[in-house]
Enzyme design. Structure first.
Site, mmCIF file in Angstrom:
data_model
loop_
_atom_site.group_PDB
_atom_site.id
_atom_site.type_symbol
_atom_site.label_atom_id
_atom_site.label_comp_id
_atom_site.label_asym_id
_atom_site.label_seq_id
_atom_site.Cartn_x
_atom_site.Cartn_y
_atom_site.Cartn_z
ATOM 1 N N CYS A 263 -61.422 24.203 28.385
ATOM 2 C CA CYS A 263 -59.929 24.339 27.588
ATOM 3 C C CYS A 263 -60.025 24.646 26.343
ATOM 4 O O CYS A 263 -58.992 24.765 25.599
ATOM 5 C CB CYS A 263 -59.450 23.120 27.918
ATOM 6 S SG CYS A 263 -60.239 21.869 27.012
ATOM 7 N N GLU B 149 -67.321 17.902 24.682
ATOM 8 C CA GLU B 149 -67.333 18.836 23.454
ATOM 9 C C GLU B 149 -68.522 18.127 22.409
ATOM 10 O O GLU B 149 -68.518 19.090 21.419
ATOM 11 C CB GLU B 149 -65.957 18.500 22.776
ATOM 12 C CG GLU B 149 -65.398 17.273 22.682
ATOM 13 C CD GLU B 149 -64.088 16.986 22.254
ATOM 14 O OE1 GLU B 149 -63.635 17.868 21.937
ATOM 15 O OE2 GLU B 149 -63.528 16.058 22.683
#
Lengths: 86, 575
Positions: B503, B432
């Site tokens: 996700c 991320e």
């Protein structure tokens, strides 16, 4: 008078669901049912009274039963709590 | 015609008349009475009828396997039949010679404030349940309870400030085309209930009550979160066609929700659920989640609650895995910072929390009080269970190595205590932060799987603060730079036979899914309610075609061209 000391295993403690389940179970018996937690005592057939005790996960409560079917009642209710209200 | 946007919490499209659910503030009359027996009778009768109503609702819901809602309503019944509440009410009636409404309100307020005083957010919310139930009985006593259900005579879109489970219960669902509310969230029980009835629901529309009149015609799109007030004739006929197509599409999606998902040419794509609080789990199972791709453990730590110890955490992770029938659960270690805090942790405010002491960085700093108990809890719960561990906010390889050393310490300590755990637990990292994607090759030697958190990856790559509405319009996951990082991560991982999941929100975006599948993603983890639709989108994609198109997309650098390239791979209804 019958007494049993049990530990509440539910991860939140005696919250709405578990208090509701306990009071429903207790209502099935004729005897008077009380839950003692520290200095506080509550009617075991009253979900609101049980919830107001503020019993959290892992804490101990005492189930006090008084009446004609007290032995069986105390036994079954203690087992019910031990089995995590199942 | 006016178009407004909110948060979609239950999918579906509908068009119809507006029905403003005006909730008059419950005015509780107080007057003296002579006939106490009569008041006793009134209250007992009102409770009996209330119970009968809720019971018939429970029956209807249990047919739909709505166990979660049934449990809420069972608790409501318990409040109605509570002997202490009734006794206290009756004692007020007999001692004060006051009317039933006043006495019930006084008695329930006594319990509500007692429950509210318990230092626990969950219990504080339950105090409101007591008030809601007592309000319900009181409005029955006053004869105002039927106002809503009686006035609603034609199919309508309900517009309200908020809507509760009990209000939905009392509405004739055949006449409810949709819900439009100012306040609410996707995890609200009302939203769960709307999904089980398949009624479209858009919330978060602040100020909408002031904008809509009872004479307006409304169109709701619960897929996109769009509401149109007084649509013009073009918009209107378009909407009707959309609605019919959507119903066909969604029925097909729901019928196959529990099946494993393959693209039309047979490539297997797993569809998992993101779970951020425990009451989402029954919904996730029902919607066909094949596992949990991201268990956000923050819900255990936020607010004023005590930090749960190792035993309590172990119990929670284990029970979540068990309620998924032992399917794979990926537990992400705590990801909090100064923007999401626990008051017991004494985190200092930061100028820039997104770039501050958060996630893994914070956990390393609070090793003894936070990190080790959580690692040990995950290790223990993974014993004979399919539980994996995932780290958030990883920026360098050293961090992973440092974590692995700590993991060994935790294992040794558990061993010393003769505790059982899975010594070979799988370890993954969130990709991320751009540095993690850039260094993906190096990470493949250290961990077993990757999960790309596209929300943060986009924010950090494009220098856009997600929470700043002035720049959030720039926030798009299908930005060529973000896609390039995702592509690089997948290539690196697949070289070493490691899997890659997505996700973030992008995983549930119909326009992004074909591109993600085309560049080789193995798994999508999305909000439970999106699962049936995401699976249906995947079934409609031909992997070979998606692969070709995604190669073009990666070389495009133009978001408008991306839309036209992928158009053929997206079901018409979702464009």
């Amino acid at each position: 008078m019958e007494e049993r000391t049990v530990t509440v295993k539910d991860k939140i403690g005696l919250h709405a669901r578990t208090s509701s389940l306990f009071s429903k179970k207790a209502m099935m018996f004729a005897s008077e049912v009380k839950i003692v937690f520290g200095q506080k005592e509550a009617n075991g057939k009253s979900m609101l009274a049980i919830m107001s005790l503020g019993v959290k996960h892992g804490m101990e409560i005492k189930i006090k039963v008084n009446g004609e079917d007290e032995k069986k009642t105390a036994e079954l209710l203690a087992e019910f709590v031990e089995n995590n209200f199942a | 015609m006016k178009v407004i946007s909110g948060t979609p919490v239950s999918s579906g499209i509908a068009i119809g008349a507006a029905y403003l659910l005006e909730k008059e503030e419950l005015r509780i009359p107080e007057y003296s009475i002579e006939d106490t027996r009569r008041e006793e009778m009134r209250i007992k009768q009102a409770i009996t009828i209330g119970k009968r109503e809720v019971n018939s609702l429970i029956k209807a819901l249990s047919k739909n396997k709505c166990t979660e809602e049934c449990e809420i309503l069972e608790a409501h019944i318990s409040i109605m039949e509570d002997p202490e509440l009734l006794d206290l009410t009756l004692s007020f009636i007999n001692n004060e010679h006051k009317n039933a409404e006043y006495c019930l309100n006084k008695a329930s307020e006594h319990y509500a404030s007692m429950i509210e005083a318990i230092d626990d957010d969950y219990m504080k919310a339950r105090a409101n349940d007591v008030r809601e139930i007592s309000g319900l009985i009181i409005s029955r006593l006053l004869g105002t309870d039927k106002a809503v259900s009686h006035k609603l005579k034609t199919p309508s879109l309900i517009v309200a400030d908020t809507i509760t489970v009990n209000e939905i219960a009392r509405l004739n669902k055949d006449l409810v085309l949709g819900f439009i509310t100012e306040n609410g969230g996707i995890t609200d029980h009302a939203a769960i209930l709307a999904r089980s009835y398949r009624i479209p629901f858009v919330t978060g529309l602040r100020g909408v009550l002031a904008e809509i009149n009872g004479t307006d015609e409304l169109m709701i799109d619960g897929n996109k979160g769009k509401v149109i007030i007084n649509p013009d004739s073009v918009e209107r006929s378009g909407c009707i066609a959309q609605r019919d197509k959507w119903n066909d599409f969604y029925t097909a999606a729901l019928n196959k929700a529990s099946e494993s998902t393959f693209t039309s040419d047979g490539r297997r794509i797993k569809v998992y659920a993101n779970i951020s609080e425990k009451n989402f789990i029954p919904d996730a199972v029902k919607q066909g989640a094949e596992g949990v791709g991201l268990l956000r453990t923050e819900f255990l730590f936020l607010g004023s609650s005590d930090i749960p110890d190792e035993d309590a955490q172990c119990h929670i992770y284990s029970s979540i895995c068990d309620s998924f029938g032992g399917r794979e659960i990926i537990v992400r270690t705590l990801d909090i910072g100064s923007d999401k805090k626990n008051t017991k942790l004494n985190l200092t405010d930061e100028e820039n929390p997104a770039l501050g002491l958060r996630g893994l960085r914070l956990c390393f700093q609070k090793e003894t009080e936070l990190f080790k108990p959580q690692i040990k809890a995950i290790l223990r719960s993974s014993f004979k269970r399919n539980i994996k561990l995932m780290l958030p906010m990883v920026t360098s390889v050293e961090e992973v190595r440092k974590f692995k050393a700590l993991l060994e310490v935790c294992k040794a300590e558990l061993k010393d205590k003769c505790m059982e755990y899975n010594p070979d637990i799988s370890i993954g990292i969130m990709i991320e932060v751009p540095s993690a994607a850039i260094l993906a090759d190096a990470f493949t030697d250290e961990v077993d799987f990757f999960s790309i958190g596209t929300n943060d990856l986009t924010q950090y790559t494009l220098a856009i603060d997600r929470t700043n509405s002035a720049v959030s319009y720039l926030n798009e996951g299908l930005h060529p730079a973000v896609l390039e990082l995702i592509n690089k991560t997948i290539k690196s991982a697949h070289k070493k036979n490691k899997t890659v999941a997505i996700c973030g929100e992008l995983a549930g975006d119909p326009k992004a899914i074909p591109v993600l599948i085309g560049i080789g993603v193995d798994e999508l983890s999305v909000n439970p309610s999106s699962i049936p639709v995401v699976k249906e989108i995947i079934r409609n994609i031909e992997y070979a075609e998606a692969k070709k198109i995604s190669q073009k997309v990666l070389k495009t650098y133009d978001k408008n061209k991306i839309t036209s390239l992928t158009s053929g791979l997206i079901p018409e209804i979702l464009k």
